[in-house]
Write a protein that holds these residues in place. Sequence first.
Motif, short mmCIF file in Angstrom:
data_model
loop_
_atom_site.label_atom_id
_atom_site.label_comp_id
_atom_site.label_asym_id
_atom_site.label_seq_id
_atom_site.Cartn_x
_atom_site.Cartn_y
_atom_site.Cartn_z
N LEU A 118 0.82 -1.20 0.00
CA LEU A 118 0.00 0.00 0.00
C LEU A 118 0.86 1.26 0.00
CD1 LEU A 118 -2.65 -1.14 2.64
CD2 LEU A 118 -2.77 -1.33 0.15
N SER A 119 2.09 1.11 0.45
CA SER A 119 3.02 2.24 0.46
C SER A 119 3.51 2.60 -0.94
CB SER A 119 4.24 1.90 1.33
OG SER A 119 4.95 0.79 0.76
N ARG A 120 3.27 1.68 -1.91
CA ARG A 120 3.75 1.84 -3.29
C ARG A 120 5.26 1.95 -3.37
NH1 ARG A 120 -0.39 2.64 -6.79
NH2 ARG A 120 -2.42 3.20 -5.90
N LYS A 121 5.93 1.42 -2.35
CA LYS A 121 7.40 1.40 -2.35
C LYS A 121 7.88 -0.01 -2.66
CE LYS A 121 7.82 5.19 0.97
NZ LYS A 121 8.33 5.60 2.31
N HIS A 122 9.12 -0.11 -3.12
CA HIS A 122 9.67 -1.38 -3.56
C HIS A 122 10.02 -2.26 -2.37
CE1 HIS A 122 11.72 -4.21 -6.14
NE2 HIS A 122 12.78 -4.14 -5.36
N LYS A 124 8.91 -2.60 0.58
CA LYS A 124 8.93 -2.07 1.94
C LYS A 124 7.70 -1.22 2.18
CE LYS A 124 11.90 1.95 0.93
NZ LYS A 124 13.17 2.63 1.31
N GLY A 125 7.39 -1.08 3.47
CA GLY A 125 6.23 -0.30 3.86
C GLY A 125 5.03 -1.17 4.18
N LEU A 126 3.89 -0.53 4.39
CA LEU A 126 2.66 -1.23 4.75
C LEU A 126 2.16 -2.06 3.58
CD1 LEU A 126 0.47 -1.40 7.06
CD2 LEU A 126 -0.76 0.38 5.80
N THR A 171 3.96 -4.79 7.81
CA THR A 171 4.88 -3.79 7.29
C THR A 171 6.26 -4.42 7.18
OG1 THR A 171 5.75 -1.54 7.57
CG2 THR A 171 5.45 -2.85 9.57
N GLN A 172 6.94 -4.12 6.09
CA GLN A 172 8.26 -4.68 5.86
C GLN A 172 9.30 -3.58 5.77
OE1 GLN A 172 9.15 -8.46 3.74
NE2 GLN A 172 9.74 -7.12 2.05
N PHE A 173 10.44 -3.83 6.42
CA PHE A 173 11.54 -2.89 6.42
C PHE A 173 12.68 -3.48 5.60
CE2 PHE A 173 9.20 -2.53 10.38
CZ PHE A 173 8.92 -1.17 10.44
N LEU A 174 13.22 -2.68 4.70
CA LEU A 174 14.35 -3.07 3.87
C LEU A 174 15.54 -2.19 4.23
CD1 LEU A 174 15.20 -4.95 1.55
CD2 LEU A 174 14.47 -3.17 -0.05
N ILE A 175 16.52 -2.78 4.88
CA ILE A 175 17.66 -2.04 5.41
C ILE A 175 18.86 -2.25 4.51
CG2 ILE A 175 19.15 -1.73 7.42
CD1 ILE A 175 16.86 -2.95 9.09
N ALA A 176 19.42 -1.15 4.03
CA ALA A 176 20.59 -1.17 3.16
C ALA A 176 20.36 -2.04 1.93
CB ALA A 176 21.83 -1.64 3.92
N PHE A 183 7.13 -7.67 9.51
CA PHE A 183 6.28 -7.75 10.70
C PHE A 183 4.82 -7.82 10.27
CE2 PHE A 183 4.17 -5.21 14.26
CZ PHE A 183 3.96 -6.34 15.04
N PHE A 184 4.18 -8.99 10.46
CA PHE A 184 2.76 -9.13 10.13
C PHE A 184 1.98 -9.13 11.44
CE2 PHE A 184 5.39 -12.84 9.50
CZ PHE A 184 4.85 -13.84 10.29
#
Length: 266
Positions: A118-122, A124-126, A171-176, A183-184
């Motif tokens: 939903l964040s429309r990011k690659h 990552k995000g909600l 929500t998913q976090f993509l670090i580096a 995290f669901f």
Amino acid sequence: MQPLLLSSIGLVFLLLQLSLKPALTMKKIFFLSIIVLSCLFTWGQSNSYKPNISLKWAPTGIVFGNISLHGEYNFGKNSLTAKIGIPFNKHQTFQFDNKDADFSMRATSFLAGYRTYLSRKHMKGLYFEPFFKYVHHTSEGMGNTVLDGDPVVMNFTNEYNGTGFGIQLGTQFLIAKKFVIDFFFLGPEINSAKNNFKAVEASSTIPWTSVKANEAEQDIRNFIDQFPFIKNKVDVMVDQNNKTVIANFKGALPGYRIGVSFGFAF
């Protein structure tokens, strides 16, 4: 299109195996895991975009007796996801007649989902993700109780099979651009479930009296009431001659999915 066709055939084969043969061996689980991971890789190779794949591990699976491995193939704001739960023996203690009862549990599971960010990011995000899941869970245990004044030992076996559908938010976090934290946190689901529980007295060969049979039935009902989703929903049968109590459940079973996974993207 040929790699995509092969991938689809692999996933169909996986679903058929899980549906027709719930009691999978470790060898079959390993083989099916390779199929899923190969499918994700092949989909990436067959797409004109650069492959965007993540492989993750969810530690929450350990609680239920499996090693939970997750895979994701991303194409833009959407992803195909899969999870394989590889069974191993997990020891757990429950209360039976106000005493500790030791159980050994194993779980085989499979999940497939279609994720939209939903964040429309690659990657990552909600995100919002409808999913299909299958679970086969077995356990064995032993407990002590008193029937009509006599101390007895009860052996327990339980087998659960369930298929279901659900929707989860996470929500998913993509670090580096390499490390992934997924995290669901909101995942209601509904399952078509079947559970068979059996308790057998192992301390004597003498058939139960009616008093002992009634007390054994009440002990089992009290034990099952610890598990809220099937509380007061089981059919209980007592076999006095074989000193056995059977408690069966079949029907719709609600559930809730929550957890976190860690991995790498490449």
